[in-house]
Design an enzyme around this catalytic site. Structure first.
Site, PDB file in Angstrom:
ATOM      1  N   LYS A   1       3.740  30.004   0.461  1.00  0.00           N
ATOM      2  CA  LYS A   1       3.687  29.717   1.970  1.00  0.00           C
ATOM      3  C   LYS A   1       5.381  30.189   2.339  1.00  0.00           C
ATOM      4  O   LYS A   1       6.137  29.502   2.194  1.00  0.00           O
ATOM      5  CB  LYS A   1       3.259  28.372   2.663  1.00  0.00           C
ATOM      6  CG  LYS A   1       3.325  28.565   3.993  1.00  0.00           C
ATOM      7  CD  LYS A   1       2.938  27.168   4.514  1.00  0.00           C
ATOM      8  CE  LYS A   1       3.485  27.214   6.099  1.00  0.00           C
ATOM      9  NZ  LYS A   1       3.111  25.691   6.445  1.00  0.00           N
TER      10      LYS A   1
ATOM     11  N   GLY B   1       4.337  20.976  14.647  1.00  0.00           N
ATOM     12  CA  GLY B   1       3.887  19.666  14.898  1.00  0.00           C
ATOM     13  C   GLY B   1       4.059  19.335  16.348  1.00  0.00           C
ATOM     14  O   GLY B   1       4.032  18.296  16.883  1.00  0.00           O
TER      15      GLY B   1
ATOM     16  N   ALA C   1       0.258  25.996  11.921  1.00  0.00           N
ATOM     17  CA  ALA C   1       1.226  25.288  12.960  1.00  0.00           C
ATOM     18  C   ALA C   1       0.607  25.229  14.412  1.00  0.00           C
ATOM     19  O   ALA C   1       0.102  26.107  14.816  1.00  0.00           O
ATOM     20  CB  ALA C   1       2.529  25.826  12.937  1.00  0.00           C
ATOM     21  N   GLY C   2       0.722  23.836  15.022  1.00  0.00           N
ATOM     22  CA  GLY C   2       0.596  23.739  16.464  1.00  0.00           C
ATOM     23  C   GLY C   2      -0.696  23.251  16.653  1.00  0.00           C
ATOM     24  O   GLY C   2      -0.967  22.692  17.790  1.00  0.00           O
TER      25      GLY C   2
ATOM     26  N   ASN D   1      -1.641  19.856   9.439  1.00  0.00           N
ATOM     27  CA  ASN D   1      -1.078  18.726   8.662  1.00  0.00           C
ATOM     28  C   ASN D   1      -0.810  17.968   9.676  1.00  0.00           C
ATOM     29  O   ASN D   1      -1.472  16.775   9.763  1.00  0.00           O
ATOM     30  CB  ASN D   1       0.461  19.086   8.257  1.00  0.00           C
ATOM     31  CG  ASN D   1       1.165  18.194   7.091  1.00  0.00           C
ATOM     32  OD1 ASN D   1       1.800  18.533   6.537  1.00  0.00           O
ATOM     33  ND2 ASN D   1       0.546  16.818   7.029  1.00  0.00           N
ATOM     34  N   THR D   2       0.060  17.630  10.682  1.00  0.00           N
ATOM     35  CA  THR D   2       0.655  16.666  11.334  1.00  0.00           C
ATOM     36  C   THR D   2      -0.601  16.113  12.192  1.00  0.00           C
ATOM     37  O   THR D   2      -0.844  14.977  12.378  1.00  0.00           O
ATOM     38  CB  THR D   2       1.539  17.088  12.619  1.00  0.00           C
ATOM     39  OG1 THR D   2       2.718  17.775  11.822  1.00  0.00           O
ATOM     40  CG2 THR D   2       2.008  15.904  13.098  1.00  0.00           C
TER      41      THR D   2
END
EC number: 2.8.1.10
Lengths: 256, 66
Positions: free
Chosen positions: A96, A157, A184-185, A206-207
């Protein structure tokens, strides 16, 4: 099923491994998500500390394919060297590729990204470029040899969801045969479902899982949202309208 | 001689990268990757890689990532 560099994943949910309260909770979240891939990274470690080795054992035990990243890299050289190091440590050609251009938004530097992708593809890597939803940039990345694209939904994040629906729709429409992952996001499962409803092939989260009050439960919620969004896309959603249309037939209605 | 390992100054006896890893306590079972002066050095090339004073060595291990 979508192929990512010739590999069929067991799930369209890719899960990051950072920021979990404990290794046990991370493992539980990966299992509950039924993640198709887990993302990993590389960092400095002193010889005495065994955190990296313990993490490696944990990841191996999960028996899920790994996608190493070049997180934190700001230049082509950093990203290329990090990718080469990751290939050796994790034993995979998948990378990635992140090359960050702006610190507040962690926005990818598309120019450096294309250059790094070109070098890595020539070196035999299967590159997953973390990019903005830029159409021209996407074209350049494909020309550089990328067979997968990973546009951001919103800054890493932030949990803001899909900031530019128009852009993500346009990207999907322009390259209908390219496997694409929204990365992301994403903050809540409905964001993930929305990405899948747009026709994206997978999402990377993830987050939103790691920082949830109950990460394992949230992982499961994301897995269900990804599946629901994918099913909805395949089922071909109705077209939106501005005005009402009665759903109950008007013919045969009594005059009272 | 003095070299930089993961950003910290170290006084070492080692003159090759593999000798440095031994000296610093990394054994063969440790899963790490190395770079010298910003360039990746594969595990198979570490024995033949000479070090000089002031060289910058990076030793990286698996870590959580997003």
């Amino acid at each position: 099923m979508t192929l990512f560099y010739g590999t069929e994943l067991s799930s369209r949910l890719m899960l990051g491994t950072a920021q979990y309260p404990s290794p046990e909770i991370l493992a539980d979240a990966v299992r509950r998500a039924g993640a198709g891939v887990v993302t990993v990274s590389l960092r400095r470690e002193a010889a005495g500390a065994r955190a990296g080795q313990a993490f490696w054992e944990l990841i191996r035990g999960l028996d899920v394919p790994v996608l190493p990243n070049t997180a934190g890299c700001h230049t082509v050289r950093e990203a290329v060297t990090t990718a080469q190091m990751a290939r050796e440590v994790f034993g995979t050609d998948w990378i990635k590729l992140e090359v960050i251009g702006e610190s507040d938004t962690l926005q990818p530097d598309m120019f450096a990204l294309v250059e790094a992708a070109r070098i890595l593809v020539e070196d035999g890597f299967n590159v997953f470029p973390y990019m903005t939803e830029d159409l021209v940039g996407a074209e350049r990345l494909l020309r550089a040899g990328c067979e997968v694209l990973m546009p951001w939904g919103a800054p890493i994040g932030s949990g803001k969801g899909l900031n530019n629906l128009f852009g993500l729709r346009a990207l999907r429409a322009h390259f209908p045969d390219v496997p694409m992952v929204v990365d992301a996001g994403i903050g809540v499962p409905s964001h993930a479902a929305q990405a899948m409803e747009l026709g994206y092939d997978a999402v990377l989260i993830n987050t939103a899982v790691a920082k949830a009050g109950n990460p394992a439960e949230m992982a499961r919620a994301f897995a269900m949202a990804v599946e629901a969004g994918r099913m909805a896309y395949i089922a071909d959603p109705m077209e939106e309208r501005d005005m009402a249309v009665p759903s109950t037939p008007v013919i045969g209605q009594a005059v009272l | 001689m003095q070299i930089l390992v993961n950003g910290e100054r170290h006084d070492v006896q080692a003159t090759t990268l593999s000798a440095l890893l031994d000296e610093m306590g990394y054994d063969a079972t440790t899963r790490i990757a190395t770079a010298v002066d910003g360039c990746f050095v594969a595990a198979s090339k570490r024995t033949a890689l000479p070090l000089h004073a002031g060289v910058q060595v990076e030793i990286l291990a698996p870590m959580q990532g997003g």
